[in-house]
Design a protein around this motif. Structure first.
Motif, mmCIF file in Angstrom:
data_model
loop_
_atom_site.group_PDB
_atom_site.id
_atom_site.type_symbol
_atom_site.label_atom_id
_atom_site.label_comp_id
_atom_site.label_asym_id
_atom_site.label_seq_id
_atom_site.Cartn_x
_atom_site.Cartn_y
_atom_site.Cartn_z
ATOM 1 N N THR A 17 45.268 103.176 42.212
ATOM 2 C CA THR A 17 45.998 104.363 42.673
ATOM 3 C C THR A 17 46.126 104.373 44.187
ATOM 4 O OG1 THR A 17 45.316 105.684 40.769
ATOM 5 C CG2 THR A 17 46.005 106.887 42.733
ATOM 6 N N ILE A 18 45.015 104.188 44.893
ATOM 7 C CA ILE A 18 45.092 104.323 46.348
ATOM 8 C C ILE A 18 45.819 103.152 47.002
ATOM 9 C CG2 ILE A 18 43.040 105.782 46.423
ATOM 10 C CD1 ILE A 18 41.581 103.358 47.749
ATOM 11 N N ARG A 19 45.713 101.973 46.424
ATOM 12 C CA ARG A 19 46.333 100.812 47.055
ATOM 13 C C ARG A 19 47.747 100.544 46.543
ATOM 14 N NH1 ARG A 19 42.036 99.447 49.798
ATOM 15 N NH2 ARG A 19 39.976 99.499 48.871
ATOM 16 N N SER A 20 47.904 100.382 45.242
ATOM 17 C CA SER A 20 49.211 100.007 44.695
ATOM 18 C C SER A 20 50.158 101.202 44.582
ATOM 19 C CB SER A 20 49.040 99.338 43.336
ATOM 20 O OG SER A 20 48.268 98.168 43.456
ATOM 21 N N LEU A 21 49.713 102.254 43.910
ATOM 22 C CA LEU A 21 50.577 103.423 43.766
ATOM 23 C C LEU A 21 50.845 104.051 45.130
ATOM 24 C CD1 LEU A 21 52.133 105.330 41.911
ATOM 25 C CD2 LEU A 21 50.019 106.632 41.601
ATOM 26 N N GLY A 22 49.792 104.202 45.927
ATOM 27 C CA GLY A 22 49.970 104.755 47.269
ATOM 28 C C GLY A 22 50.891 103.902 48.124
ATOM 29 N N GLY A 23 50.781 102.599 48.014
ATOM 30 C CA GLY A 23 51.654 101.689 48.769
ATOM 31 C C GLY A 23 53.103 101.814 48.363
ATOM 32 N N ILE A 35 64.037 101.876 44.402
ATOM 33 C CA ILE A 35 63.306 100.863 43.638
ATOM 34 C C ILE A 35 61.802 101.065 43.782
ATOM 35 C CG2 ILE A 35 63.290 99.089 45.439
ATOM 36 C CD1 ILE A 35 63.654 98.495 41.632
ATOM 37 N N PHE A 36 61.369 101.512 44.958
ATOM 38 C CA PHE A 36 59.934 101.757 45.149
ATOM 39 C C PHE A 36 59.464 102.942 44.308
ATOM 40 C CE2 PHE A 36 61.005 99.623 49.227
ATOM 41 C CZ PHE A 36 60.214 98.506 49.059
ATOM 42 N N LEU A 37 60.308 103.955 44.205
ATOM 43 C CA LEU A 37 59.960 105.110 43.377
ATOM 44 C C LEU A 37 59.959 104.732 41.897
ATOM 45 C CD1 LEU A 37 59.223 108.090 43.232
ATOM 46 C CD2 LEU A 37 61.679 108.613 43.219
ATOM 47 N N GLU A 38 60.909 103.903 41.482
ATOM 48 C CA GLU A 38 60.941 103.445 40.085
ATOM 49 C C GLU A 38 59.677 102.662 39.742
ATOM 50 O OE1 GLU A 38 64.564 101.221 39.590
ATOM 51 O OE2 GLU A 38 65.801 102.955 40.209
ATOM 52 N N LYS A 39 59.264 101.773 40.630
ATOM 53 C CA LYS A 39 58.048 100.984 40.389
ATOM 54 C C LYS A 39 56.809 101.882 40.434
ATOM 55 C CE LYS A 39 60.026 97.045 39.774
ATOM 56 N NZ LYS A 39 59.971 96.360 38.477
ATOM 57 N N ALA A 40 56.824 102.881 41.311
ATOM 58 C CA ALA A 40 55.712 103.829 41.374
ATOM 59 C C ALA A 40 55.629 104.635 40.083
ATOM 60 C CB ALA A 40 55.875 104.761 42.576
ATOM 61 N N GLN A 41 56.772 105.026 39.545
ATOM 62 C CA GLN A 41 56.767 105.771 38.284
ATOM 63 C C GLN A 41 56.223 104.913 37.157
ATOM 64 O OE1 GLN A 41 60.546 107.286 36.871
ATOM 65 N NE2 GLN A 41 59.529 108.639 35.411
ATOM 66 N N ASP A 42 56.626 103.652 37.109
ATOM 67 C CA ASP A 42 56.115 102.752 36.075
ATOM 68 C C ASP A 42 54.593 102.639 36.174
ATOM 69 O OD1 ASP A 42 56.259 100.598 34.011
ATOM 70 O OD2 ASP A 42 55.587 99.358 35.691
ATOM 71 N N LEU A 43 54.093 102.437 37.379
ATOM 72 C CA LEU A 43 52.645 102.320 37.561
ATOM 73 C C LEU A 43 51.951 103.654 37.272
ATOM 74 C CD1 LEU A 43 50.189 100.659 38.301
ATOM 75 C CD2 LEU A 43 50.684 101.132 40.717
ATOM 76 N N GLY A 44 52.522 104.745 37.746
ATOM 77 C CA GLY A 44 51.945 106.065 37.496
ATOM 78 C C GLY A 44 51.867 106.387 36.017
ATOM 79 N N ASP A 45 52.901 106.000 35.274
ATOM 80 C CA ASP A 45 52.903 106.231 33.822
ATOM 81 C C ASP A 45 51.795 105.445 33.128
ATOM 82 O OD1 ASP A 45 55.009 108.001 33.908
ATOM 83 O OD2 ASP A 45 56.520 106.502 33.390
ATOM 84 N N ARG A 46 51.429 104.333 33.690
ATOM 85 C CA ARG A 46 50.350 103.519 33.118
ATOM 86 C C ARG A 46 48.975 104.081 33.513
ATOM 87 N NH1 ARG A 46 52.538 98.314 31.586
ATOM 88 N NH2 ARG A 46 54.753 98.245 32.066
ATOM 89 N N VAL A 89 46.356 113.088 45.715
ATOM 90 C CA VAL A 89 47.415 112.936 46.719
ATOM 91 C C VAL A 89 48.571 112.119 46.154
ATOM 92 C CG1 VAL A 89 47.987 111.943 48.973
ATOM 93 C CG2 VAL A 89 45.877 113.235 48.682
ATOM 94 N N GLU A 90 48.251 110.965 45.591
ATOM 95 C CA GLU A 90 49.305 110.085 45.071
ATOM 96 C C GLU A 90 50.010 110.701 43.866
ATOM 97 O OE1 GLU A 90 46.415 107.555 47.323
ATOM 98 O OE2 GLU A 90 46.189 109.103 45.796
ATOM 99 N N PHE A 91 49.249 111.294 42.947
ATOM 100 C CA PHE A 91 49.876 111.850 41.750
ATOM 101 C C PHE A 91 50.681 113.107 42.061
ATOM 102 C CE2 PHE A 91 46.929 108.981 39.652
ATOM 103 C CZ PHE A 91 47.768 108.428 38.694
ATOM 104 N N ARG A 92 50.242 113.908 43.019
ATOM 105 C CA ARG A 92 51.029 115.077 43.431
ATOM 106 C C ARG A 92 52.350 114.635 44.046
ATOM 107 N NH1 ARG A 92 46.141 118.197 46.442
ATOM 108 N NH2 ARG A 92 45.211 119.166 44.619
ATOM 109 N N TYR A 93 52.269 113.643 44.925
ATOM 110 C CA TYR A 93 53.491 113.172 45.577
ATOM 111 C C TYR A 93 54.442 112.545 44.563
ATOM 112 C CZ TYR A 93 56.767 111.078 48.775
ATOM 113 O OH TYR A 93 57.933 110.736 49.423
ATOM 114 N N LEU A 94 53.912 111.753 43.648
ATOM 115 C CA LEU A 94 54.751 111.148 42.615
ATOM 116 C C LEU A 94 55.454 112.228 41.804
ATOM 117 C CD1 LEU A 94 55.739 108.615 41.099
ATOM 118 C CD2 LEU A 94 53.668 108.768 39.694
ATOM 119 N N GLY A 95 54.700 113.241 41.387
ATOM 120 C CA GLY A 95 55.292 114.336 40.624
ATOM 121 C C GLY A 95 56.372 115.075 41.394
#
Length: 145
Positions: A17-23, A35-46, A89-95
């Motif tokens: 979460t802190i390294r990959s999703l945050g990055g 594309i970064f948001l799409e990849k973040a959503q894919d990772l966040g969903d996992r 932090v990461e999950f709030r921002y993603l949402g």
């Protein structure tokens, strides 16, 4: 567009979460490139599978391919407060970025409701929290720093 999160082994929810999703979220925030948001959503969903725990305290590991969850072995089968207490932090921002705060942000805030119920009289929490069955303190050790 070749980044794949289909990893068939357990990964640390905290580290990923802190390294990959945050990055990915930082790259999206700075560039505006979807594309970064799409990849973040894919990772966040996992990663969000870690929060699918009846105790309200997330698991420490998740298999990104299967969604199977567990705890880090060296933590004695418990969750680590310093880890699950910093994922918001990461999950709030993603949402917020996806317009799906309820799915990501709210779900990541559930552990704080559980901790509020467990709140010790001195206000100091030990670093291991049981997240299987009824949540509670798994040790009585406090650390600073």
């Amino acid at each position: 567009d070749h980044l794949s999160h289909d990893v068939s082994q357990p990964v640390s929810v905290f580290e990923t979460t802190i390294r990959s999703l945050g990055g990915l979220l930082s790259a999206y925030d700075w560039s505006g490139d979807k594309i970064f948001l799409e990849k973040a959503q894919d990772l966040g969903d996992r990663l969000i599978h870690a929060f699918d725990n009846p105790s309200g305290i997330p698991y420490g590991t998740v298999n990104l391919a299967s969604g199977q969850t567990g705890n880090i072995g060296w933590a004695g089968g418990s969750a680590i407060l310093a880890e699950f207490g910093t994922l918001q932090v990461e999950f709030r921002y993603l949402g917020k970025a996806l317009g799906q705060f309820e799915h990501y942000g709210t779900k990541s805030e559930e552990p704080f409701k559980v901790l509020q119920k467990l709140s010790p009289l001195n206000g100091l929490f030990p670093y291991y929290i049981r997240n299987r069955g009824e949540p509670g303190f798994a040790n009585n050790v406090l650390t600073f720093g």
